[in-house]
Design a protein around this motif. Structure first.
Motif, PDB file in Angstrom:
ATOM      1  N   GLY A  59       0.799  -1.216   0.000  1.00  0.00           N
ATOM      2  CA  GLY A  59       0.000   0.000   0.000  1.00  0.00           C
ATOM      3  C   GLY A  59       0.833   1.267   0.000  1.00  0.00           C
ATOM      4  O   GLY A  59       0.363   2.312   0.482  1.00  0.00           O
ATOM      5  N   ARG A  60       2.048   1.198  -0.517  1.00  0.00           N
ATOM      6  CA  ARG A  60       2.924   2.370  -0.520  1.00  0.00           C
ATOM      7  C   ARG A  60       2.650   3.229  -1.756  1.00  0.00           C
ATOM      8  O   ARG A  60       2.368   2.710  -2.841  1.00  0.00           O
ATOM      9  N   GLU A  61       2.751   4.544  -1.574  1.00  0.00           N
ATOM     10  CA  GLU A  61       2.671   5.426  -2.728  1.00  0.00           C
ATOM     11  C   GLU A  61       3.867   5.129  -3.629  1.00  0.00           C
ATOM     12  O   GLU A  61       4.990   4.932  -3.159  1.00  0.00           O
ATOM     13  N   PHE A  62       3.623   5.117  -4.930  1.00  0.00           N
ATOM     14  CA  PHE A  62       4.623   4.639  -5.885  1.00  0.00           C
ATOM     15  C   PHE A  62       4.959   5.741  -6.877  1.00  0.00           C
ATOM     16  O   PHE A  62       4.126   6.164  -7.669  1.00  0.00           O
ATOM     17  N   PHE A  63       6.191   6.234  -6.807  1.00  0.00           N
ATOM     18  CA  PHE A  63       6.695   7.199  -7.776  1.00  0.00           C
ATOM     19  C   PHE A  63       7.632   6.470  -8.728  1.00  0.00           C
ATOM     20  O   PHE A  63       8.360   5.577  -8.317  1.00  0.00           O
ATOM     21  N   THR A  64       7.642   6.901  -9.976  1.00  0.00           N
ATOM     22  CA  THR A  64       8.521   6.238 -10.934  1.00  0.00           C
ATOM     23  C   THR A  64       9.226   7.261 -11.809  1.00  0.00           C
ATOM     24  O   THR A  64       8.644   8.282 -12.183  1.00  0.00           O
ATOM     25  N   LEU A  65      10.498   7.001 -12.080  1.00  0.00           N
ATOM     26  CA  LEU A  65      11.299   7.829 -12.976  1.00  0.00           C
ATOM     27  C   LEU A  65      12.054   6.914 -13.931  1.00  0.00           C
ATOM     28  O   LEU A  65      12.435   5.806 -13.556  1.00  0.00           O
ATOM     29  N   SER A  66      12.278   7.413 -15.127  1.00  0.00           N
ATOM     30  CA  SER A  66      13.140   6.707 -16.065  1.00  0.00           C
ATOM     31  C   SER A  66      14.458   7.462 -16.158  1.00  0.00           C
ATOM     32  O   SER A  66      14.475   8.673 -16.393  1.00  0.00           O
ATOM     33  N   ALA A  67      15.550   6.770 -15.958  1.00  0.00           N
ATOM     34  CA  ALA A  67      16.857   7.420 -15.998  1.00  0.00           C
ATOM     35  C   ALA A  67      17.172   7.970 -17.381  1.00  0.00           C
ATOM     36  O   ALA A  67      18.054   8.817 -17.525  1.00  0.00           O
ATOM     37  N   VAL A  68      16.454   7.499 -18.390  1.00  0.00           N
ATOM     38  CA  VAL A  68      16.701   7.974 -19.749  1.00  0.00           C
ATOM     39  C   VAL A  68      16.255   9.428 -19.905  1.00  0.00           C
ATOM     40  O   VAL A  68      16.915  10.225 -20.581  1.00  0.00           O
TER      41      VAL A  68
END
Length: 488
Positions: A124-133
């Protein structure tokens, strides 16, 4: 032109809901004759496509099969039992809630992104996502600020920041993560296809566990394919039989994404009402040729060249020429391979067969002159010759020992009798006095100490006990220098 575009997209929308009503509505739409004909021709073709089956257009509007089949729980997740199996480390993290930062390292298509999502969502964690590209330091700091605000007003636990292809982050970008990982603002989950020990900075690596993901086994891939056929909203409506799996498993190469893409391509090659039989011939005809999985700048490059070198050193010509083929199929620079063969000839064959270095150097020149594809032949010839030759690393060991000794005794004076005496003064000082010219003695040899004072008796070269050439050398040295070398 604007009218044409507007009408066309209006038509596409309406045809999905009420094709007959829409046709009546736009039948007499006023356009110049040429444009009206062009539009009618285009819409007629589109109408024919829709007449085959409405589901065809729906298929194209849906996400690709790999995305539709992305697991949302550990129960659906294929492979990596050493991590997600009951009682193993990621299974324990999810079931205890004790989540810490980690990096997932493995080849493409083994479920790194999916696993990160499952871990975060299961807790149930908030999920942030980034692409290193595409992300830079600015984006990293923005996400960290959002995570700080999220933590203040949420009781769900520390947010998760997932960074895909983290190996592409520069040092400054990775530095920007350190504080947030250190103080617990975020839980970092990184995904990489490259060795983290080479690509991730040491301070960040020390704050993360590294979990190695493996290519999927055949059983995992077959299970995934059968699940897609039976549960996917499109595939389950088709009459699909799998009679052979050899080709689809071979082309997928342990990559789940590639397997599902191939499955979708094969199914798409049949008509809407056709019975679909998936066998080796059908898969091969659809795929034509597997793209070699070999990244010249990545981990696979180092793995394959390492296996190539070790196979030559280990005297296995079959494995050596196999890994040679892997490199050539993957587009490796043939001159890079030829250079490695020259090094191998000197380091690992050496004095056991001095002709090896001559052949390797000739190979390098030939490859340089003729290029691919013909260069594969001298590369194969030299690889097999080196792998089949007797081995000796005595020259390699001797120079390394000599370099180490020279560093320790860099100022040791050269004996006077070995020094040159080009002037009268140097002669008077004793330069060259006592030197014995070897060719003036029987056998062109005389017993003379050549090492500096204090190093007399030091043995740096130890002949190997293989190879006719080096065995002959060892016998001669034992005859000349019995105090240093014993007869073999």
């Amino acid at each position: 032109m604007v009218q044409i575009i507007f009408v066309f997209f209006s038509y596409m929308f309406k045809v999905l809901t009420n094709r007959r009503e829409f046709s009546k509505k736009y039948r007499n739409f006023a356009l110049p004759a040429g444009r009206k004909y062009a539009l009618g021709h285009a819409l007629g073709k589109y109408h024919n496509i829709m007449s085959v089956t409405d589901s065809n257009i729906m298929n194209r509007m849906l996400p690709p099969l790999p995305e539709r089949m992305r697991p949302t729980s550990l129960e659906q997740y294929a492979g990596q039992k050493h991590l997600v199996g009951k009682g193993n480390i990621l299974w324990n993290m999810i079931h205890t809630g004790n989540l810490s930062s980690f990096i997932l390292w493995g080849p493409p298509g083994v479920g790194k992104t999916t696993l990160a999502r499952i871990v975060a969502h299961s807790l149930g964690r908030e999920f942030f996502t980034l692409s290193a590209v595409s992300a830079g330091v600015k984006e990293v700091r923005e996400v960290i600020d959002k995570a700080k605000n999220s933590t203040l007003f949420s009781a769900e636990g520390t947010p998760v920041l997932f960074i895909d292809e983290i190996h592409r982050f520069s040092k400054s970008q990775q530095d920007a993560l350190l504080g947030a990982v250190e103080d617990g603002t975020i839980i970092l989950i990184g995904a990489t296809t490259e060795n983290p020990s080479f690509e991730v900075i040491t301070p960040l690596l020390s704050r993360c566990q590294v979990f190695v993901l493996k290519s999927l086994e055949a059983d995992d891939l077959i299970e995934l394919m059968n699940r897609a056929i039976s549960t996917d909203e499109i595939l389950k409506t088709r009459d699909i039989t799998v009679s052979e799996t050899g080709a689809i498993l071979r082309y997928s190469g342990g990559d789940a994404r590639k397997l599902l893409n191939i499955l979708e391509i094969v199914v798409g090659s049949f008509g809407a009402s056709d019975k679909i039989v998936i066998d080796n011939a059908t898969v091969t005809s659809c795929i034509q040729e597997n793209i070699a999985f070999y990244d010249k700048g990545g981990e696979m490059h180092y793995d394959v060249i390492s296996a190539f070198i070790k196979s030559v050193r280990g005297s296995d010509p079959n494995a050596a020429v196999y890994y040679l083929a892997r490199m050539l199929n993957g587009g490796e620079d043939p001159l890079f391979i030829a250079r490695r063969l020259c090094i191998l000839a000197a380091e690992d064959i050496g004095l056991a067969n001095p002709n090896a270095l001559l052949l390797a150097n000739a190979c390098f020149q030939t490859v340089h002159n003729i290029g691919m594809p013909e260069a594969r032949i001298p590369l194969s010839e030299t690889t097999i010759y080196l792998a089949s030759s007797p081995k000796s690393n005595s020259a390699y060991l001797a120079i390394d020992k000599a370099i180490a000794l020279a560093k320790e005794t860099q100022t040791a004076p050269v004996p006077l009798y070995l020094r040159n005496a080009p002037t009268k003064l140097m002669e008077e000082l004793g330069y060259a006095d006592g030197y014995r010219y070897a060719h003036d003695y029987p056998g062109h040899w005389t017993d003379l100490e050549f090492m500096p004072e204090g190093l007399s008796g030091t043995t740096l070269y130890e002949p190997a006990d293989t190879g006719k050439s080096e065995l002959n050398m060892a016998a001669r040295l034992a005859a000349l220098w019995p105090k240093y070398y014993k007869k073999q």
